[in-house]
Design an enzyme around this catalytic site. Structure first.
Site, PDB file in Angstrom:
ATOM      1  N   ASP A  96      31.820  47.448  44.585  1.00 57.76           N
ATOM      2  CA  ASP A  96      32.369  48.459  43.665  1.00 57.76           C
ATOM      3  C   ASP A  96      33.716  49.002  44.116  1.00 57.76           C
ATOM      4  OD1 ASP A  96      29.904  48.293  42.268  1.00 57.76           O
ATOM      5  OD2 ASP A  96      29.022  49.686  43.688  1.00 57.76           O
TER       6      ASP A  96
ATOM      7  N   LYS B  79      37.571  45.786  42.462  1.00 54.48           N
ATOM      8  CA  LYS B  79      38.156  44.440  42.573  1.00 54.48           C
ATOM      9  C   LYS B  79      38.588  43.920  41.208  1.00 54.48           C
ATOM     10  CE  LYS B  79      34.357  42.915  44.426  1.00 54.48           C
ATOM     11  NZ  LYS B  79      33.670  44.184  44.693  1.00 54.48           N
TER      12      LYS B  79
ATOM     13  N   GLY C  51      29.534  43.873  38.529  1.00 54.43           N
ATOM     14  CA  GLY C  51      30.058  44.493  37.318  1.00 54.43           C
ATOM     15  C   GLY C  51      31.523  44.814  37.507  1.00 54.43           C
ATOM     16  N   HIS C  52      32.367  44.254  36.677  1.00 56.11           N
ATOM     17  CA  HIS C  52      33.793  44.543  36.753  1.00 56.11           C
ATOM     18  C   HIS C  52      34.224  45.161  35.434  1.00 56.11           C
ATOM     19  CE1 HIS C  52      34.798  41.231  39.926  1.00 56.11           C
ATOM     20  NE2 HIS C  52      34.126  42.233  40.415  1.00 56.11           N
TER      21      HIS C  52
ATOM     22  N   GLN D 144      30.560  41.862  44.853  1.00 57.84           N
ATOM     23  CA  GLN D 144      29.972  42.663  45.941  1.00 57.84           C
ATOM     24  C   GLN D 144      31.017  42.875  47.058  1.00 57.84           C
ATOM     25  OE1 GLN D 144      27.813  39.837  44.776  1.00 57.84           O
ATOM     26  NE2 GLN D 144      27.234  41.322  43.254  1.00 57.84           N
TER      27      GLN D 144
END
Ligand code: IMP
Length: 422
Positions: A13, A16, A40-41, A222
């Protein structure tokens, strides 16, 4: 650029997605190399918000081919939902490629992850997306891959074989209802046609592109401290987010990596269980969580929040060989009189600057802090280092010196434009 990799330097988180989006404008290929829909991005472009779990966010750049490489594990239901949502937002998926060697996260993997996490003891705090069981089947050589999905008979055989092993566990160990193989095969057969247009031999695609010198951006999911080998085991994910994992996951040889970007928040967060020496469980932590909107993109869980842990960050820099650092969410720290940064751990009366990945030992470490002066001003409109308050610049300098890698990008907000290039 040649081959660049973007790696999370903390417990995931680290924003990125934004850094990848910025670097992707020069890339011919943008490649996910590990993890699955546990990631999740979020990328904000011109007021629109795009959410990515599996598909590389580089798909937003028209010149880039987005690749899900063989090191990734893919949940087909999640993939189809994500692809549909992006298409509704007008994103062109014709430039997507998916590796034939990608392992499929199947409903029994999610079920096993949920069942295991519902046990009181030994809980990891996973995202319950079936990631661990998928990689376990891969290592056990009973996994089902994209190549299998594309061949009807082979797919059915593989599913039957794996369920012969997994169903007894589901039934006898967890006392849950076994999965019906025929129903599963019938549900999944149509997915083959959703995946077929994108499926290809990814290692050759990327090796050829690398040999031609085309710019390739490898996008980590991650973070280093969640790496199966170098993270705080067992409170880790089941893949290799580190830079070396980018080679394993794509087939690109290590000597081709030119730039290794480490992305770190200006503070630290962690989701799930596991030791976290600089964790703040007080009002300061709440303040950072609220300002940083620290709630998971994938699970919605409130993230644990703490001061910047430079011991951990220096470890990440050494494990990955960062050639550049991107410091994100610096704007979240505006308004504090003073900021603490952890510069060492105290363990059994001794002081160490070396990160301790062994979880029970790390849990016994106390952080040794240095206190730096904060700044009052909001900094979301700053576009150069000179526009930042002097104390914010000093904070960055402190990080750079301690970690030993140059800061080349600072993010001061979610928007693409809220970026300082150094
Ligand atoms: P899993 O990857 O779902 O098996 O979860 C293992 C650990 O990694 C848990 O602590 C999760 O919270 C953490 N984790 C997995 N994916 C992410 C991520 O994208 N961001 C932050 N933590 C993650």
């Amino acid at each position: 650029m040649s081959v660049s990799v973007v790696v999370g330097a903390q417990w995931g988180d680290e924003a990125k997605g934004k850094v990848v989006d910025l670097l992707a404008k020069d890339a011919r290929y943008v490649v996910r190399y590990a993890g699955g829909s546990n990631a999740g991005h979020t990328v904000c472009v011109n007021g629109a918000t795009y959410k990515f779990h599996l598909i590389p966010s580089g798909i937003l750049h028209p010149q880039a081919t987005a690749v899900i490489a063989d090191g990734v594990v893919m949940d087909l239901r999640a993939f189809v939902a994500e692809a549909d949502a992006l298409q509704v937002q007008g994103v062109d998926l014709s430039r997507l490629r998916i590796g034939l060697g990608v392992h499929l996260t199947m409903p029994y993997h999610r079920l096993l992850d949920e069942l295991e996490e519902s046990q009181l003891e030994g809980r990891i705090g996973t995202t319950k997306r079936g990631i661990g069981p998928t990689y376990a089947d891969k290592a056990w050589r009973i996994g089902v891959r994209v190549a299998d999905l594309l061949d009807r008979d082979r797919f059915a055989q593989r599913v039957w074989r794996v369920l012969q092993r997994r169903n007894p566990t589901i039934q006898r160990v967890y006392n849950a209802t076994p999965i019906n193989a025929d129903a599963l095969i019938a549900e999944f057969e149509p997915y083959a046609e959703r995946v077929r247009p994108y499926a290809c031999d990814v290692p050759h695609l990327l090796m050829d592109a690398a040999e031609r010198g085309e710019p390739i951006l490898l996008e980590g999911a991650q973070g280093t401290l969640l790496d199966l080998d170098y993270g705080t085991y067992p409170y880790v994910t089941s893949s290799h987010p580190v830079a070396a994992g980018a080679c394993l996951g794509t087939g690109i040889a290590p000597n081709r990596l030119r730039e290794i970007w480490g992305v770190a928040k200006a503070y630290t967060t962690r989701v799930g269980e596991g030791p976290f020496p600089t964790e703040l469980t007080d009002e300061t932590g709440d303040r950072i969580r609220n300002r940083g909107r620290e709630y998971g993109t994938t699970t919605g869980r409130a993230r644990r929040v703490g001061w910047l842990d430079l011991v951990a960050l220096r470890y990440a820099a050494r494990v990955n060989g960062f050639t550049a650092l991107a410091v994100t969410l610096l704007d979240v720290l505006s308004g504090f009189d003073a900021l603490k940064v952890c510069v060492a751990y105290r363990l059994d009366g001794t002081i160490t600057r070396d990160f301790i990945a062994d979880a029970p030992t790390l849990a016994r470490c106390e952080p040794v802090y240095e206190t730096l002066p904060g700044w009052r001003e909001e900094i979301g409109d700053c576009r150069t280092l000179d526009e930042l308050p002097p104390n914010a610049r000093a904070y960055l300098q402190f990080i750079e010196q301690y970690v030993g890698a140059p800061i080349r990008l600072v993010s001061v907000g979610a928007g693409r434009e809220q970026t300082i290039w150094v």
